[in-house]
Write an enzyme that holds these catalytic residues in place. Sequence first.
Site, mmCIF file in Angstrom:
data_model
loop_
_atom_site.group_PDB
_atom_site.id
_atom_site.type_symbol
_atom_site.label_atom_id
_atom_site.label_comp_id
_atom_site.label_asym_id
_atom_site.label_seq_id
_atom_site.Cartn_x
_atom_site.Cartn_y
_atom_site.Cartn_z
ATOM 1 C CG ASP A 100 9.133 -13.000 -7.768
ATOM 2 O OD1 ASP A 100 8.989 -13.059 -9.009
ATOM 3 O OD2 ASP A 100 8.871 -13.959 -7.014
ATOM 4 C CE LYS B 273 4.299 -13.319 -7.679
ATOM 5 N NZ LYS B 273 5.657 -13.799 -7.372
ATOM 6 C CG ASP C 204 10.934 5.049 -7.236
ATOM 7 O OD1 ASP C 204 10.354 5.574 -8.202
ATOM 8 O OD2 ASP C 204 10.888 5.506 -6.080
ATOM 9 C CE1 TYR D 199 -0.016 2.437 -9.014
ATOM 10 C CE2 TYR D 199 -0.155 4.772 -9.519
ATOM 11 C CZ TYR D 199 0.540 3.705 -9.001
ATOM 12 O OH TYR D 199 1.795 3.908 -8.473
ATOM 13 C CG ASP E 186 5.012 3.599 -8.495
ATOM 14 O OD1 ASP E 186 5.588 4.651 -8.821
ATOM 15 O OD2 ASP E 186 4.658 3.346 -7.328
HETATM 16 C C1 IPM Z 1 5.279 8.116 -10.125
HETATM 17 C C2 IPM Z 1 4.702 8.517 -8.797
HETATM 18 C C3 IPM Z 1 3.182 8.553 -8.886
HETATM 19 C C4 IPM Z 1 2.719 7.134 -9.204
HETATM 20 C C5 IPM Z 1 2.450 9.111 -7.641
HETATM 21 C C6 IPM Z 1 2.944 10.484 -7.263
HETATM 22 C C7 IPM Z 1 0.958 9.135 -7.867
HETATM 23 O O1 IPM Z 1 5.177 7.674 -7.806
HETATM 24 O O2 IPM Z 1 4.993 8.797 -11.126
HETATM 25 O O3 IPM Z 1 6.027 7.141 -10.179
HETATM 26 O O4 IPM Z 1 2.586 6.300 -8.306
HETATM 27 O O5 IPM Z 1 2.491 6.859 -10.382
HETATM 28 MG MG MG Z 2 6.690 6.294 -8.442
#
Ligand code: IPM
Ligand code: MG
Length: 353
Positions: free
Chosen positions: A220, A188, A248, A138, A244
Amino acid sequence: MLIAILPGDGIGREIVPEAVKVLRALERHGFKATLEEAPIGGAGLDAADDPLPAPTLALARKAEAILLGAVGDPKYARHPHNKLPGVGLRRLRKELDLFANFRPARLFPELRDASTLKPEVVDGLDLLLLRELTGDIYYGTPRGRVEGAAERTAVNTMRYSESEIARIGHVAFKVARGRGRRVCSVDKANVLETMALWREVMTEVGRQYPDVELTHMYVDAAAMTLVRAPKSFDVIVTPNLFGDILSDQAAMLTGSIGMLPSASLGATSQGLYEPVHGSAPDIAGKGVANPLATILSAAMLLRHSCDRADLAERVESAVRSVLAAGYRTADIAEKGKPVIGTREMGDRVVAAL
Ligand code: IPM
Ligand code: MG
């Protein structure tokens, strides 16, 4: 105390007001704070042609806590890379050195049927995903388009230093001591030198916590285990990019990404609190977004930056009782069951406080 309110974009502008309603309602329980709003992301670009306008950063710096909605607006999708809405959030995290991102995935028993996984796989789920937030690909340089290449070529750099890995490692082991005393470090290391260093340093830090079990998993395999046996995890510590993605995935285990809060902390009690989900442009402006992840983020804010665990618990149990009473936004509703909107969900939580 001062709390910066940064609604951002899309559904951020609908869900943050609901969390603010909750904070205000706590005034009758002795909570006092000044709330000050500022634009970030696409809203920052609208206001000042900058995804993190200087006054917003100044406000965030002096605030004890920051409550953020989401950033991301398709209107700016074709902007040059350094002027995308997400850059505002990336810069804010870095400027405040908020390197430890807590993303707890807990299943409310009321939502066991909302998960896409079988109830027995997620029943009682309570894991903490701890994401390193200010390093990795990042922020690594060099980055960007490669000048003079024969065809369009771009590069990003996965980069970690030993001290960056060690400090998130210490956070992981310390927090594990207050939970199940197990840390799974995700990397990884079989392919990437950066990740081999990650594993090496995690192992060294782990030796200072003999009472906490440390295991390592390739990313993975971790992705697979998260859907196969998510309850086998206690604390997962991950580099920024993998965190990240995995967060999710972890969010969906709990029924909806609309339920998952987060806290980003550094060396002080200052923190940035935001839902794990994004700005959801597809449903923005319709009043249907689930405000609970933001309301639960406000609870984390009360706990970590205000030292008001009592109020945090009050908010969390209000959310639980609203769910127990059967109220659902569209993302967590069972097929054919009644659905309420963003505002009504906020009102229900306030009423249950
Ligand atoms: C998160 C989001 C952010 C990230 C984006 C919006 C920059 O996806 O906080 O998970 O990738 O960190
Ligand atoms: Mg995210």
